[in-house]
Scaffold this motif. Structure first.
Motif, PDB file in Angstrom:
ATOM      1  N   GLU A 131      42.082  33.077  34.507  1.00 58.35           N
ATOM      2  CA  GLU A 131      41.364  31.804  34.580  1.00 58.35           C
ATOM      3  C   GLU A 131      42.315  30.633  34.792  1.00 58.35           C
ATOM      4  OE1 GLU A 131      38.934  31.600  31.069  1.00 58.35           O
ATOM      5  OE2 GLU A 131      37.673  33.264  31.735  1.00 58.35           O
ATOM      6  N   HIS A 132      43.520  30.756  34.278  1.00 58.26           N
ATOM      7  CA  HIS A 132      44.518  29.708  34.451  1.00 58.26           C
ATOM      8  C   HIS A 132      44.941  29.585  35.919  1.00 58.26           C
ATOM      9  CE1 HIS A 132      47.673  26.985  33.227  1.00 58.26           C
ATOM     10  NE2 HIS A 132      48.553  27.716  33.882  1.00 58.26           N
ATOM     11  N   ASN A 133      44.748  30.657  36.682  1.00 49.48           N
ATOM     12  CA  ASN A 133      45.179  30.669  38.079  1.00 49.48           C
ATOM     13  C   ASN A 133      44.029  30.697  39.076  1.00 49.48           C
ATOM     14  OD1 ASN A 133      48.199  30.850  38.004  1.00 49.48           O
ATOM     15  ND2 ASN A 133      47.660  32.511  36.614  1.00 49.48           N
ATOM     16  N   LEU A 134      42.818  30.438  38.618  1.00 50.35           N
ATOM     17  CA  LEU A 134      41.644  30.498  39.496  1.00 50.35           C
ATOM     18  C   LEU A 134      41.747  29.582  40.712  1.00 50.35           C
ATOM     19  CD1 LEU A 134      38.519  30.737  37.177  1.00 50.35           C
ATOM     20  CD2 LEU A 134      39.197  32.311  38.972  1.00 50.35           C
ATOM     21  N   THR A 135      42.315  28.414  40.544  1.00 50.77           N
ATOM     22  CA  THR A 135      42.347  27.453  41.649  1.00 50.77           C
ATOM     23  C   THR A 135      43.245  27.895  42.800  1.00 50.77           C
ATOM     24  OG1 THR A 135      44.121  26.210  40.575  1.00 50.77           O
ATOM     25  CG2 THR A 135      41.852  25.490  40.163  1.00 50.77           C
ATOM     26  N   GLN A 136      44.101  28.860  42.564  1.00 54.47           N
ATOM     27  CA  GLN A 136      45.021  29.305  43.613  1.00 54.47           C
ATOM     28  C   GLN A 136      44.298  30.025  44.752  1.00 54.47           C
ATOM     29  OE1 GLN A 136      48.031  28.000  43.256  1.00 54.47           O
ATOM     30  NE2 GLN A 136      47.207  27.281  41.311  1.00 54.47           N
ATOM     31  N   TRP A 181      43.133  37.255  47.600  1.00 55.50           N
ATOM     32  CA  TRP A 181      42.462  36.950  46.332  1.00 55.50           C
ATOM     33  C   TRP A 181      41.718  38.185  45.832  1.00 55.50           C
ATOM     34  CZ3 TRP A 181      43.160  33.952  42.527  1.00 55.50           C
ATOM     35  CH2 TRP A 181      42.181  33.787  41.552  1.00 55.50           C
ATOM     36  N   GLY A 182      41.134  38.920  46.733  1.00 57.00           N
ATOM     37  CA  GLY A 182      40.451  40.155  46.350  1.00 57.00           C
ATOM     38  C   GLY A 182      41.419  41.161  45.742  1.00 57.00           C
ATOM     39  N   ALA A 183      42.634  41.234  46.275  1.00 58.17           N
ATOM     40  CA  ALA A 183      43.647  42.143  45.722  1.00 58.17           C
ATOM     41  C   ALA A 183      44.037  41.719  44.310  1.00 58.17           C
ATOM     42  CB  ALA A 183      44.878  42.171  46.627  1.00 58.17           C
ATOM     43  N   VAL A 184      44.146  40.417  44.082  1.00 53.14           N
ATOM     44  CA  VAL A 184      44.501  39.913  42.749  1.00 53.14           C
ATOM     45  C   VAL A 184      43.374  40.224  41.757  1.00 53.14           C
ATOM     46  CG1 VAL A 184      44.937  37.814  41.408  1.00 53.14           C
ATOM     47  CG2 VAL A 184      46.055  38.129  43.614  1.00 53.14           C
TER      48      VAL A 184
END
Length: 172
Positions: free
Chosen positions: A98-103, A112-115
């Motif tokens: 959640e801390h990195n959602l904006t990336q 993003w799908g891989a992450v």
């Protein structure tokens, strides 16, 4: 009839020149528009590329932090209850995510799908390991995950490799 023919002979070349001029000006304007777009894109890349690279860096850090080897060392069990420990690990992973959602706006949908897939797969692997009857304590769970007797592929490594290829494509 002769007058119409004379008018057509007099006006015909002007119409042909007008049509040719229209096509030349139209292609010239399209070319200029394309050139302006290219220059604007080139100028914006100077500003966007560092931000995109920073997003890839942050997601790399996220994937390293949720790597089971790093995660299990950093997040120690508070009790011997394996379910409570898995819940703590899952909550830690979700919080990091959640801390990195904006990336996600700076990388491709596939990246993003891989992450996201790495995050979900890791949580699923943790829950599967905790469901095994031979594992009774949080410490046994830690040891089992670190030893990886099932030979499961590390999902954070897979996603990290995908992100690396995306970054390399930025410079090709």
């Amino acid at each position: 009839m002769d007058q119409i023919l004379e008018i057509a002979i007099a006006v015909g070349p002007a119409i042909v020149v007008g049509v040719i001029a229209y096509y030349f000006f139209d292609s010239f304007l399209k070319n200029e528009e394309g050139r302006r777009r290219f220059l604007l894109h080139k100028e914006s890349q100077k500003d966007v590329l560092p931000v995109r690279l920073q997003a890839y860096e942050r997601l790399t850090l996220f994937l390293e932090r949720i790597n089971p080897n790093q995660l299990l060392i950093r997040v120690k069990p508070v009790t011997e209850d394996k379910k409570a420990y898995v819940d703590l690990l899952a909550a830690t992973i979700e919080q990091e995510f959640e801390h990195n959602l904006t990336q996600q706006i700076y990388i491709s949908s596939e990246g993003w799908g891989a992450v996201k897939s790495a995050k979900n797969t890791l949580i699923q692997q943790l829950r599967k390991a905790a469901a095994k009857s031979e594992i009774t304590t949080a410490q046994q769970l830690r040891e089992h995950i670190l030893q990886n007797p099932d030979g499961q592929e590390n999902p954070s490594r897979v996603a990290l490799e995908y992100l690396k290829t995306e970054v390399q494509e930025l410079f090709n």
